[in-house]
Design a protein around this motif. Structure first.
Motif, short mmCIF file in Angstrom:
data_model
loop_
_atom_site.label_atom_id
_atom_site.label_comp_id
_atom_site.label_asym_id
_atom_site.label_seq_id
_atom_site.Cartn_x
_atom_site.Cartn_y
_atom_site.Cartn_z
N ASP A 16 47.08 46.07 41.65
CA ASP A 16 45.69 46.96 41.31
C ASP A 16 45.72 47.19 39.61
OD1 ASP A 16 45.11 47.64 44.07
OD2 ASP A 16 45.75 49.69 43.86
N GLU A 17 46.79 47.18 39.01
CA GLU A 17 46.67 47.27 37.54
C GLU A 17 46.30 45.95 36.98
OE1 GLU A 17 50.16 50.66 36.48
OE2 GLU A 17 50.66 48.59 37.02
N ILE A 18 46.62 44.81 37.52
CA ILE A 18 46.18 43.68 37.37
C ILE A 18 44.81 43.21 37.35
CG2 ILE A 18 46.68 41.08 37.59
CD1 ILE A 18 49.75 41.63 37.88
N SER A 19 44.34 43.70 38.80
CA SER A 19 42.82 43.48 39.25
C SER A 19 41.95 44.24 38.01
CB SER A 19 42.77 43.90 40.47
OG SER A 19 43.57 43.14 41.40
N GLU A 20 42.42 45.57 37.71
CA GLU A 20 41.53 46.25 36.93
C GLU A 20 41.43 45.88 35.63
OE1 GLU A 20 41.37 50.83 35.17
OE2 GLU A 20 43.22 50.26 36.35
N THR A 21 42.79 45.32 35.10
CA THR A 21 42.66 44.52 33.64
C THR A 21 41.70 43.32 33.63
OG1 THR A 21 44.91 45.40 33.36
CG2 THR A 21 44.14 43.56 31.82
N LEU A 22 42.07 42.48 34.93
CA LEU A 22 40.91 41.35 34.92
C LEU A 22 39.53 41.71 35.08
CD1 LEU A 22 40.58 38.21 35.21
CD2 LEU A 22 41.07 38.57 37.69
N TYR A 23 39.12 42.63 35.55
CA TYR A 23 37.93 43.33 35.91
C TYR A 23 37.30 43.67 34.37
CZ TYR A 23 34.19 46.56 36.32
OH TYR A 23 32.87 47.31 36.43
N TYR A 24 38.18 44.57 33.63
CA TYR A 24 37.49 44.88 32.36
C TYR A 24 37.51 43.48 31.24
CZ TYR A 24 37.69 49.68 33.59
OH TYR A 24 37.42 50.90 34.20
N ALA A 25 38.42 42.57 31.60
CA ALA A 25 38.35 41.32 30.64
C ALA A 25 37.00 40.64 30.91
CB ALA A 25 39.44 40.42 30.94
N ALA A 29 33.98 40.10 28.43
CA ALA A 29 33.12 38.56 28.23
C ALA A 29 31.82 38.50 28.52
CB ALA A 29 34.12 37.52 29.11
N ALA A 30 31.42 39.07 29.86
CA ALA A 30 29.93 39.11 30.19
C ALA A 30 29.18 39.75 28.82
CB ALA A 30 29.69 39.75 31.53
N ARG A 31 29.90 40.82 28.46
CA ARG A 31 28.86 41.93 27.30
C ARG A 31 28.81 40.78 26.07
NH1 ARG A 31 28.65 47.71 27.90
NH2 ARG A 31 28.73 48.11 30.01
N ALA A 32 29.97 40.32 25.80
CA ALA A 32 29.69 39.51 24.69
C ALA A 32 28.81 38.22 24.68
CB ALA A 32 31.41 39.00 24.07
N THR A 33 28.85 37.75 25.90
CA THR A 33 27.86 36.36 26.18
C THR A 33 26.52 36.87 25.94
OG1 THR A 33 29.51 35.46 27.48
CG2 THR A 33 27.20 34.77 27.62
N TRP A 34 26.23 38.21 26.68
CA TRP A 34 24.96 38.57 26.53
C TRP A 34 24.42 39.21 25.24
CZ3 TRP A 34 20.85 38.34 28.99
CH2 TRP A 34 19.62 38.94 28.60
N SER A 35 25.36 39.62 24.35
CA SER A 35 25.03 40.21 23.01
C SER A 35 24.74 38.74 22.20
CB SER A 35 26.06 40.78 22.59
OG SER A 35 27.25 40.35 22.35
#
Length: 60
Positions: A16-25, A29-35
């Motif tokens: 769960d911790e690894i999944s959450e970290t991957l989700y936020y990463a 990345a998606a936000r950085a791309t959109w910006s």
């Protein structure tokens, strides 16, 4: 990046911790791309068009 997750797992991180970290990463990345691309003329219209097509196909 796979090495980081292997190291986290070895250090005792849960799935769960690894999944959450991957989700936020991925979200970051998606936000950085959109910006970066949001200033391209017409890209917002394309985004709305693609979103509509996706929602129709997925039933969302």
């Amino acid at each position: 990046m796979p090495g980081r997750f292997a190291a986290a797992k070895q250090a005792g991180a849960t799935e769960d911790e690894i999944s959450e970290t991957l989700y936020y990463a991925m979200r970051g990345a998606a936000r950085a791309t959109w910006s970066t691309i949001k200033y391209i003329p017409g890209v917002e219209d394309l985004n709305k068009e693609w979103k509509t097509k996706f929602e129709r196909r997925s039933g969302t």
